[in-house]
Scaffold this motif. Sequence first.
Motif, PDB file in Angstrom:
ATOM      1  N   VAL A  63      -0.264   5.660  -1.394  1.00 17.28           N
ATOM      2  CA  VAL A  63      -1.466   5.467  -0.578  1.00 17.28           C
ATOM      3  C   VAL A  63      -1.731   3.986  -0.349  1.00 17.28           C
ATOM      4  O   VAL A  63      -1.945   3.543   0.788  1.00 17.28           O
ATOM      5  CB  VAL A  63      -2.684   6.147  -1.237  1.00 17.28           C
ATOM      6  CG1 VAL A  63      -3.986   5.704  -0.590  1.00 17.28           C
ATOM      7  CG2 VAL A  63      -2.554   7.646  -1.170  1.00 17.28           C
ATOM      8  N   LEU A  64      -1.717   3.169  -1.406  1.00 18.94           N
ATOM      9  CA  LEU A  64      -2.020   1.748  -1.263  1.00 18.94           C
ATOM     10  C   LEU A  64      -0.922   1.000  -0.524  1.00 18.94           C
ATOM     11  O   LEU A  64      -1.197   0.088   0.251  1.00 18.94           O
ATOM     12  CB  LEU A  64      -2.282   1.132  -2.637  1.00 18.94           C
ATOM     13  CG  LEU A  64      -3.524   1.688  -3.345  1.00 18.94           C
ATOM     14  CD1 LEU A  64      -3.611   1.134  -4.749  1.00 18.94           C
ATOM     15  CD2 LEU A  64      -4.775   1.407  -2.556  1.00 18.94           C
ATOM     16  N   TRP A  65       0.335   1.359  -0.726  1.00 18.32           N
ATOM     17  CA  TRP A  65       1.450   0.737  -0.009  1.00 18.32           C
ATOM     18  C   TRP A  65       1.312   0.986   1.493  1.00 18.32           C
ATOM     19  O   TRP A  65       1.435   0.080   2.305  1.00 18.32           O
ATOM     20  CB  TRP A  65       2.771   1.285  -0.532  1.00 18.32           C
ATOM     21  CG  TRP A  65       3.959   0.794   0.210  1.00 18.32           C
ATOM     22  CD1 TRP A  65       4.555   1.363   1.300  1.00 18.32           C
ATOM     23  CD2 TRP A  65       4.698  -0.400  -0.066  1.00 18.32           C
ATOM     24  NE1 TRP A  65       5.616   0.615   1.694  1.00 18.32           N
ATOM     25  CE2 TRP A  65       5.738  -0.473   0.884  1.00 18.32           C
ATOM     26  CE3 TRP A  65       4.588  -1.392  -1.024  1.00 18.32           C
ATOM     27  CZ2 TRP A  65       6.643  -1.513   0.898  1.00 18.32           C
ATOM     28  CZ3 TRP A  65       5.506  -2.415  -1.007  1.00 18.32           C
ATOM     29  CH2 TRP A  65       6.521  -2.476  -0.060  1.00 18.32           C
ATOM     30  N   ASN A  66       1.046   2.225   1.866  1.00 15.42           N
ATOM     31  CA  ASN A  66       0.902   2.541   3.290  1.00 15.42           C
ATOM     32  C   ASN A  66      -0.378   1.959   3.868  1.00 15.42           C
ATOM     33  O   ASN A  66      -0.423   1.612   5.048  1.00 15.42           O
ATOM     34  CB  ASN A  66       0.958   4.048   3.510  1.00 15.42           C
ATOM     35  CG  ASN A  66       2.362   4.568   3.392  1.00 15.42           C
ATOM     36  OD1 ASN A  66       3.300   3.986   3.928  1.00 15.42           O
ATOM     37  ND2 ASN A  66       2.533   5.642   2.663  1.00 15.42           N
ATOM     38  N   PHE A  67      -1.426   1.852   3.085  1.00 13.41           N
ATOM     39  CA  PHE A  67      -2.640   1.219   3.576  1.00 13.41           C
ATOM     40  C   PHE A  67      -2.398  -0.253   3.855  1.00 13.41           C
ATOM     41  O   PHE A  67      -2.887  -0.789   4.845  1.00 13.41           O
ATOM     42  CB  PHE A  67      -3.767   1.384   2.556  1.00 13.41           C
ATOM     43  CG  PHE A  67      -5.055   0.760   3.002  1.00 13.41           C
ATOM     44  CD1 PHE A  67      -5.821   1.379   3.974  1.00 13.41           C
ATOM     45  CD2 PHE A  67      -5.494  -0.422   2.459  1.00 13.41           C
ATOM     46  CE1 PHE A  67      -7.007   0.811   4.394  1.00 13.41           C
ATOM     47  CE2 PHE A  67      -6.675  -0.998   2.869  1.00 13.41           C
ATOM     48  CZ  PHE A  67      -7.434  -0.373   3.845  1.00 13.41           C
TER      49      PHE A  67
END
Length: 99
Positions: A63-67
């Motif tokens: 989630v944080l990588w794609n955000f």
Amino acid sequence: MLLSRGATIFKTVRNLNFNKPAIINVRQSSDGARWCYRSAPTTHNIPWLIVTEICSGVMWWWVLWNFYHESAHIFGHFPYPRPVEWSDEELGIPPDDWN
């Protein structure tokens, strides 16, 4: 008023007995199935706890990588409009000399 309610809450907390065992009502239905109304929490196996922690860590990493890399999915693909650059005509404001 708050003081009287606070005193009642403190009396209730003091009178609680935290060492009481959980009340367990095991009943049997007409078809023979057993069920518990209130039961103590079950203990989980350590390997499953480790697996769930790893899965949740991978999920939050994803989630944080794609955000971070694809934030346009959240904020949009276009630049944010600046209201200072809008004209009165675009905002629907009539001219000052209008009667």
